[in-house]
Scaffold this motif. Structure first.
Motif, mmCIF file in Angstrom:
data_model
loop_
_atom_site.group_PDB
_atom_site.id
_atom_site.type_symbol
_atom_site.label_atom_id
_atom_site.label_comp_id
_atom_site.label_asym_id
_atom_site.label_seq_id
_atom_site.Cartn_x
_atom_site.Cartn_y
_atom_site.Cartn_z
ATOM 1 N N ALA A 1 -0.241 4.447 7.725
ATOM 2 C CA ALA A 1 -1.566 5.001 8.033
ATOM 3 C C ALA A 1 -1.463 6.480 8.398
ATOM 4 O O ALA A 1 -2.323 7.288 8.014
ATOM 5 C CB ALA A 1 -2.206 4.214 9.174
ATOM 6 N N THR A 2 -0.405 6.836 9.133
ATOM 7 C CA THR A 2 -0.190 8.242 9.481
ATOM 8 C C THR A 2 0.042 9.077 8.231
ATOM 9 O O THR A 2 -0.462 10.201 8.092
ATOM 10 C CB THR A 2 1.010 8.366 10.435
ATOM 11 O OG1 THR A 2 0.783 7.559 11.601
ATOM 12 C CG2 THR A 2 1.215 9.810 10.872
ATOM 13 N N TYR A 3 0.811 8.513 7.306
ATOM 14 C CA TYR A 3 1.090 9.192 6.035
ATOM 15 C C TYR A 3 -0.204 9.461 5.269
ATOM 16 O O TYR A 3 -0.467 10.575 4.806
ATOM 17 C CB TYR A 3 2.043 8.329 5.207
ATOM 18 C CG TYR A 3 2.141 8.716 3.750
ATOM 19 C CD1 TYR A 3 2.926 9.783 3.349
ATOM 20 C CD2 TYR A 3 1.439 8.011 2.771
ATOM 21 C CE1 TYR A 3 3.019 10.140 2.018
ATOM 22 C CE2 TYR A 3 1.527 8.355 1.440
ATOM 23 C CZ TYR A 3 2.324 9.423 1.062
ATOM 24 O OH TYR A 3 2.410 9.772 -0.259
ATOM 25 N N TRP A 4 -1.065 8.425 5.150
ATOM 26 C CA TRP A 4 -2.294 8.601 4.385
ATOM 27 C C TRP A 4 -3.269 9.533 5.098
ATOM 28 O O TRP A 4 -4.077 10.215 4.451
ATOM 29 C CB TRP A 4 -2.927 7.242 4.119
ATOM 30 C CG TRP A 4 -2.160 6.487 3.074
ATOM 31 C CD1 TRP A 4 -1.413 5.365 3.238
ATOM 32 C CD2 TRP A 4 -2.034 6.852 1.700
ATOM 33 N NE1 TRP A 4 -0.830 5.001 2.056
ATOM 34 C CE2 TRP A 4 -1.199 5.899 1.084
ATOM 35 C CE3 TRP A 4 -2.553 7.883 0.916
ATOM 36 C CZ2 TRP A 4 -0.864 5.951 -0.257
ATOM 37 C CZ3 TRP A 4 -2.223 7.942 -0.425
ATOM 38 C CH2 TRP A 4 -1.387 6.977 -1.002
ATOM 39 N N HIS B 1 -4.693 13.681 -7.929
ATOM 40 C CA HIS B 1 -6.142 13.644 -8.057
ATOM 41 C C HIS B 1 -6.739 12.799 -6.944
ATOM 42 O O HIS B 1 -6.187 11.782 -6.547
ATOM 43 C CB HIS B 1 -6.544 13.068 -9.418
ATOM 44 C CG HIS B 1 -5.893 13.766 -10.575
ATOM 45 N ND1 HIS B 1 -6.262 15.016 -10.999
ATOM 46 C CD2 HIS B 1 -4.856 13.392 -11.370
ATOM 47 C CE1 HIS B 1 -5.508 15.385 -12.023
ATOM 48 N NE2 HIS B 1 -4.645 14.417 -12.268
ATOM 49 N N ALA B 2 -7.917 13.221 -6.490
ATOM 50 C CA ALA B 2 -8.680 12.442 -5.497
ATOM 51 C C ALA B 2 -7.835 12.048 -4.301
ATOM 52 O O ALA B 2 -7.923 10.934 -3.806
ATOM 53 C CB ALA B 2 -9.269 11.191 -6.151
ATOM 54 N N GLY B 3 -6.996 12.998 -3.842
ATOM 55 C CA GLY B 3 -6.080 12.678 -2.758
ATOM 56 C C GLY B 3 -6.785 12.297 -1.474
ATOM 57 O O GLY B 3 -6.405 11.342 -0.809
ATOM 58 N N ALA B 4 -7.870 13.035 -1.120
ATOM 59 C CA ALA B 4 -8.555 12.762 0.141
ATOM 60 C C ALA B 4 -9.247 11.405 0.103
ATOM 61 O O ALA B 4 -9.141 10.612 1.035
ATOM 62 C CB ALA B 4 -9.573 13.870 0.426
ATOM 63 N N ARG B 5 -9.968 11.134 -0.987
ATOM 64 C CA ARG B 5 -10.657 9.850 -1.119
ATOM 65 C C ARG B 5 -9.634 8.702 -1.093
ATOM 66 O O ARG B 5 -9.840 7.674 -0.433
ATOM 67 C CB ARG B 5 -11.450 9.841 -2.428
ATOM 68 C CG ARG B 5 -12.092 8.495 -2.752
ATOM 69 C CD ARG B 5 -13.236 8.197 -1.790
ATOM 70 N NE ARG B 5 -13.924 6.975 -2.191
ATOM 71 C CZ ARG B 5 -14.931 6.940 -3.063
ATOM 72 N NH1 ARG B 5 -15.362 8.059 -3.619
ATOM 73 N NH2 ARG B 5 -15.506 5.809 -3.363
ATOM 74 N N LEU B 6 -8.546 8.893 -1.816
ATOM 75 C CA LEU B 6 -7.491 7.881 -1.817
ATOM 76 C C LEU B 6 -6.914 7.712 -0.419
ATOM 77 O O LEU B 6 -6.644 6.595 0.032
ATOM 78 C CB LEU B 6 -6.380 8.274 -2.801
ATOM 79 C CG LEU B 6 -5.166 7.344 -2.866
ATOM 80 C CD1 LEU B 6 -5.582 5.957 -3.315
ATOM 81 C CD2 LEU B 6 -4.112 7.916 -3.793
ATOM 82 N N THR C 1 -7.765 2.618 5.442
ATOM 83 C CA THR C 1 -8.474 1.348 5.675
ATOM 84 C C THR C 1 -7.628 0.157 5.224
ATOM 85 O O THR C 1 -7.475 -0.834 5.955
ATOM 86 C CB THR C 1 -9.812 1.354 4.912
ATOM 87 O OG1 THR C 1 -10.609 2.448 5.369
ATOM 88 C CG2 THR C 1 -10.556 0.052 5.125
ATOM 89 N N SER C 2 -7.076 0.255 4.009
ATOM 90 C CA SER C 2 -6.273 -0.847 3.475
ATOM 91 C C SER C 2 -5.035 -1.105 4.321
ATOM 92 O O SER C 2 -4.652 -2.254 4.564
ATOM 93 C CB SER C 2 -5.862 -0.521 2.034
ATOM 94 O OG SER C 2 -4.993 -1.503 1.524
#
Length: 661
Positions: free
Chosen positions: A580-583, A640-645, A651-652
């Motif tokens: 989670a910290t990584y994401w 691509h879409a790093g923030a959304r991912l 959450t996941s």
């Protein structure tokens, strides 16, 4: 052959040293202590033989305060350090005089010692200077009570603390000074060296085309070591008065972001390579710095993703190399223009609500118990028990930590004395050799101070055995008594830690988890408010630090002394928080622009509400039975879409804390 020689060249001694000791801080600490002890002892000997004889207590104070001056004095700047040393000298002379005045009444003297112990431990309320002066006072009373000098000898004894104070100040200010520019350069070199190690490991795995669980574990360990030195390097960068980089501090902010990018790129390359091993030719080209197509040609979509991450790591490494070259040529002149933050003094609190005061009471009670039982063992050497009970409380935040440190001190003393007895038996007739080995032992003790308390204790015990041998007091009975007194003091400290104001491991976990969830909430709130990227990165680094505190708080759960040992389960739970910290770092770096849409804001708001519920359950997640989950089906696409991912994966990932909820 070219690539092979390049791989081997990455492991020269300098790279190895920087990899194990970023910024050479441990080497500098050990050198300062050893040099200060040697010069102070030499100066006292010269005074003794050329001017007037000095009492034995002066030598004892000279040695122990050489150590405290190097280890405990942590003020920023040469002048404040000198002030602390001089205050420490004054405290030292006062408490030695008190010990001498009370020597005729042992009961009053012992009570005074306990008062000194409480005041020394409570001195941490006043910050680094209070802690340092407290340590000067404690060790000085210890020496005064041990050697029992007379009041008449006090003027000569005062030379003992003054000599190491002045010599130690010269050593730290002139001979082995602190220099943030030099330390920043060394830590940046260490970052580059650790990135090279990661690339070399991935290249070795790519050459065989497979990766085992052991290989993946080694890569994770390399990433942890990289994270340590990245955080250290980031700490050397001067910060503005706000504590957060902004447009007005662009050079410093740019350097911090480059470090952040390098760590993120390395972490991404490791995660992706563990899922799809990249082609060796690509890794070899990145190591050599050869031109690489922006989009590698490969039919494997997952391998293409891994290749993109490796290319990004190669670019980050090249940019870091240019930063290092510029640092050597300019001395970070632009970065140095930033005014360092000066923190506001903390409010002084002497109530029992302050954990420092509770800890001071614990230390005092443990010392009283150690003193009582230590006197039963020996009327002359009971101080060793008090010393052990005092020291096992330093740098601990739970009763589990204290128990582990007590065990480390006991075992370190046992093994150190066993080895020291053998060395002293052979070296005592050879004074020069004994002095040389003693010097090496002292150096190694303080080289390992920051990484292994048990190892430090081993080398300190070896040095003491050699000193006893050289002064003719070494006996097996004396060494056995030291072991017994040390174990007694360690046991007293452990007993008090578990019974009086116990800081339970689970309570410490709750506090650490609260900080982690609060840091993530702060980051998500800033993202929802569309704050600048610089602020988001700073908040993600705060989350990273909170994760480090969490791992430290959870450490006793997996130790062998625990009644219930849960090492595998603890590692699994920590892995969830690490992911989670990584994401969160991915989100912080890439948030903004097209990724900052209304749907992302909705995801953030939903996650913030869920965080409140998760934080309310505190440390239950460390005691919930869950099956080992398989690797996520989605790869970690970073292009691509790093923030959304990042938001989705936070959450996941946190869903795994309570899989049955």
């Amino acid at each position: 052959m070219r690539g092979q020689s390049s791989l081997l060249s990455g492991f020269d001694f300098r790279d190895w040293l920087l990899a194990h000791d970023p910024a050479l801080s441990r080497l500098r600490m050990a050198s300062r202590v050893t040099l200060t002890i040697a010069l102070s002892f030499g100066a006292l000997l010269a005074i003794h033989h050329l001017l007037f004889p000095l009492p034995t207590a002066a030598y004892g104070l000279g040695i122990v305060l050489s150590i405290e001056g190097a280890v405990a004095v942590k003020d920023r700047g040469s002048a404040p350090q000198l002030v602390t040393r001089l205050f420490g000298c004054a405290a030292s002379v006062c408490v030695v005089g008190l010990a001498a005045a009370l020597e005729a009444n042992r009961y009053v003297s012992d009570a005074a010692f306990l008062l000194i112990i409480f005041l020394a431990a409570a001195g941490r309320v006043f910050g680094p200077r209070g802690h340092a002066i407290g340590m000067f006072a404690f060790t000085s009373y210890f020496i005064g009570a041990y050697f029992r000098p007379s009041i008449a000898e006090l003027p000569l004894i005062a030379i003992g603390p003054v000599a190491p104070a002045l010599i130690g100040h010269v050593v730290r200010s002139l001979v082995l000074p602190d220099d943030w520019r030099r330390d920043l350069l060394r830590s940046l070199e260490s970052v580059r060296g650790r990135i090279n190690q990661i690339l070399f490991k991935i290249a070795a795995l790519a050459s065989v085309g497979r990766m085992t669980d052991k290989d993946a574990q080694e890569l994770r360990q390399l990433e942890e070591r990289l994270k340590e030195v990245v955080l250290m390097a980031e700490g050397f960068i001067p910060r503005p008065p706000t504590g957060v980089f902004d447009a007005g501090t662009e050079p410093a902010a740019e350097l911090a972001i480059r470090l952040f990018d390098a760590h993120l790129a390395a972490e991404s390359a490791i995660v992706l390579s563990s899922q799809s091993v990249p082609p060796f030719a690509l890794v070899h080209a990145i190591i050599e710095g050869d031109p690489i197509p922006r989009t590698p040609v490969t039919p494997d979509e997952l391998q293409a993703e891994t290749s993109q991450a490796l290319i990004r790591l190669g670019e980050a490494r090249a940019l870091l190399a240019r930063t290092i070259e510029k640092g050597y040529s300019t001395g970070f002149a632009e970065v140095a223009a930033v005014t360092e933050t000066v923190g506001a003094p903390a409010k002084i609190d002497f109530s029992l609500a302050n954990p420092l005061i509770r800890s001071a009471l614990q230390v005092t009670l443990a010392s009283a118990i150690a003193m009582a039982f230590g006197l039963m063992l020996s009327r002359e050497r009971w101080f060793w028990a008090v010393l052990a009970s005092f020291l096992v409380f330093t740098n601990t935040n739970s009763r589990g930590d204290t128990a582990m440190k007590a065990l480390q001190r006991s075992l370190g003393t046992l093994f150190g004395i066993a080895m020291g007895l053998v060395l002293a038996t052979f070296l005592t007739p050879h004074v020069v050799a004994a002095l040389a080995v003693t010097t090496v032992a002292i150096f190694l003790a303080f080289y390992f101070l920051q990484t292994s308390y048990a190892t430090m204790t081993v080398f300190v015990s070896i040095a003491l055995c050699l000193v006893y041998g050289m002064i003719g007091t070494l006996t097996v009975d004396l060494l056995m008594l030291r072991i017994e007194e040390t174990m007694l003091g360690a046991a007293a400290g452990t007993f008090v830690a578990f019974v009086v104001f116990p800081a339970r491991t689970r309570v410490a976990l709750d506090v650490a988890l609260g900080k982690w969830f609060a840091a993530l909430e702060e980051l998500l709130s800033a993202a929802a408010a569309r704050e600048a990227t610089d602020l988001l990165i700073a908040l993600s680094q705060k989350l990273d630090a909170a994760y480090g505190d969490l791992t430290a708080a959870a450490r006793p759960l997996g130790s062998t002394w625990s009644v219930v040992t849960r090492p595998g389960h603890t590692r699994q739970t920590l892995a969830i928080f690490l992911a989670a910290t990584y994401w969160a770092r991915i989100m912080a770096k890439d948030y903004g622009g097209p990724a900052c849409d209304a749907e992302s804001i909705k995801l953030i708001d939903a996650e913030r509400q869920r965080l409140t519920l998760l934080a309310g359950r505190q440390s239950q997640c460390f005691f919930v039975d869950r099956k080992t989950s398989s690797a996520p089906a989605r790869h970690l696409a970073l292009s691509h879409a790093g923030a959304r991912l990042g938001i989705e994966m936070i959450t996941s990932t946190l869903d795994r804390l309570y899989p049955n909820a």
